[in-house]
Design a protein around this motif. Sequence first.
Motif, PDB file in Angstrom:
ATOM      1  N   CYS A   8      -5.417  -1.829   6.990  1.00  0.00           N
ATOM      2  CA  CYS A   8      -5.925  -1.329   8.137  1.00  0.00           C
ATOM      3  C   CYS A   8      -7.298  -2.123   8.557  1.00  0.00           C
ATOM      4  CB  CYS A   8      -6.347   0.281   7.643  1.00  0.00           C
ATOM      5  SG  CYS A   8      -7.581   0.426   6.722  1.00  0.00           S
ATOM      6  N   CYS A  46      -4.533  -2.688   1.505  1.00  0.00           N
ATOM      7  CA  CYS A  46      -4.361  -2.111   2.680  1.00  0.00           C
ATOM      8  C   CYS A  46      -4.374  -3.087   3.768  1.00  0.00           C
ATOM      9  CB  CYS A  46      -5.439  -0.854   2.907  1.00  0.00           C
ATOM     10  SG  CYS A  46      -4.949   0.409   3.989  1.00  0.00           S
ATOM     11  N   PHE A  85      -3.962   5.600   3.450  1.00  0.00           N
ATOM     12  CA  PHE A  85      -3.575   4.488   2.285  1.00  0.00           C
ATOM     13  C   PHE A  85      -4.680   4.038   1.365  1.00  0.00           C
ATOM     14  CE2 PHE A  85      -0.397   3.754   5.532  1.00  0.00           C
ATOM     15  CZ  PHE A  85       0.797   3.999   4.845  1.00  0.00           C
ATOM     16  N   CYS A  86      -6.095   3.836   2.072  1.00  0.00           N
ATOM     17  CA  CYS A  86      -7.191   3.371   1.159  1.00  0.00           C
ATOM     18  C   CYS A  86      -8.344   4.190   1.338  1.00  0.00           C
ATOM     19  CB  CYS A  86      -7.339   1.761   1.522  1.00  0.00           C
ATOM     20  SG  CYS A  86      -8.042   1.631   3.084  1.00  0.00           S
ATOM     21  N   CYS A 109      -8.320   6.184   6.705  1.00  0.00           N
ATOM     22  CA  CYS A 109      -7.045   5.627   6.450  1.00  0.00           C
ATOM     23  C   CYS A 109      -6.671   6.421   5.171  1.00  0.00           C
ATOM     24  CB  CYS A 109      -7.080   3.980   6.153  1.00  0.00           C
ATOM     25  SG  CYS A 109      -5.636   3.595   5.561  1.00  0.00           S
ATOM     26  N   ARG A 127       0.969  -1.070   0.003  1.00  0.00           N
ATOM     27  CA  ARG A 127      -0.124  -0.156   0.155  1.00  0.00           C
ATOM     28  C   ARG A 127       0.900   1.192  -0.078  1.00  0.00           C
ATOM     29  NH1 ARG A 127      -2.550   0.582   6.245  1.00  0.00           N
ATOM     30  NH2 ARG A 127      -0.476   0.529   7.355  1.00  0.00           N
TER      31      ARG A 127
HETATM   32 ZN   LIG Z   1      -6.673   1.320   4.862  1.00  0.00          ZN
END
Ligand SMILES: [Zn+2]
Length: 335
Positions: free
Chosen positions: A285, A283, A317-318, A315, A104
């Motif tokens: 998370c 991801c 990242f995503c 999050c 990610r």
């Molecule tokens: Zn995430």
Amino acid sequence: MPSPDIAIPTRAPAEVSADDTILPFEVAALDLRGRVIRLGPAVDAILSDHGYPEPVAKLLGEAIVLGVMLGSSLKFEGRFILQTQTDGPVRMLVVDYMTPDKVRACARFEKDRVAEAIAAGKVGAPALLGRGHLAMTIDQGGDMSRYQGLVALEGGTLEDAAHEYFLRSEQIPTRVRLAVAEEFRGDGGPKHRWRAGGILLQFVPRAPERARVPDLHPGDAPEGTVPHVMPEDDAWVEGRSLIATVEDVELIDPEVSSERLLYRLFHERGVRVFRNTEVRAQCSCSREGVETMLRRFSKDDRDHMVENGVISVTCEFCNATYVFQPADVADDKSE
Ligand SMILES: [Zn+2]
């Protein structure tokens, strides 16, 4: 002794590129080893989802290739994090590689400065990154130590930083090539998609006396000392000269497989490929992970996070958003 990882050698290199793969290889005659990274849907998923300006996406794509390249080289289980922190328009790049196959990534940048850079046509890595450092962290979870490799970014590219890191920290002669591009399609599908690729080559001689790298400078030697200059090993000169001929398109073209590229470079010396491994964009998370993180904050910090009666965490990242009632994440002490 035969290693169980060695795939049956193919006589002819594969025609078609296998996307989202890491292909380790060895050129025994030159004491070279390395890996080819080929990313299609994985890098497209990350870069398309973020919707960053094109030069930011491209730069993050390079970092993703480098992160996968280095993370997958390490013999450990856990997380490898590659992170830049610099004073340029792109302030931070983070690539988080989780063994054995997840990656990610995200970027932080200043919108106005990136727009200015695009308007001025200064969209190369040196202009976007500026100065700062590139950090590499290994997180094996629990009480396992985190190791951090740190290298200065001094107005160069990520490739430059990788070379510097291997020269100074690992003392392994290394060459890295990274490439990212948008593939435009006219077949009615998505207008474009991201592709990326890279190759890592290292000189790892079996004879230890050949493994020394040239001294960088005389250091504390008395004035007038002539630095001990060591000629580069012929095998390494050959290897790095071959890598210098690799063009960006060869690293990303779906028509050029990793095997074909290696064959073109090293067929005269003989190249052995090992079993490839896959990588995917995912991801790591979770609601549970965010909850644990929130509990670690002080009550005061958490109180500041409450908006409209709830704490919501997105999050980076995503873009997944997790919403909590403040009472659900209160730690034991504050209750
Ligand atoms: Zn995430």
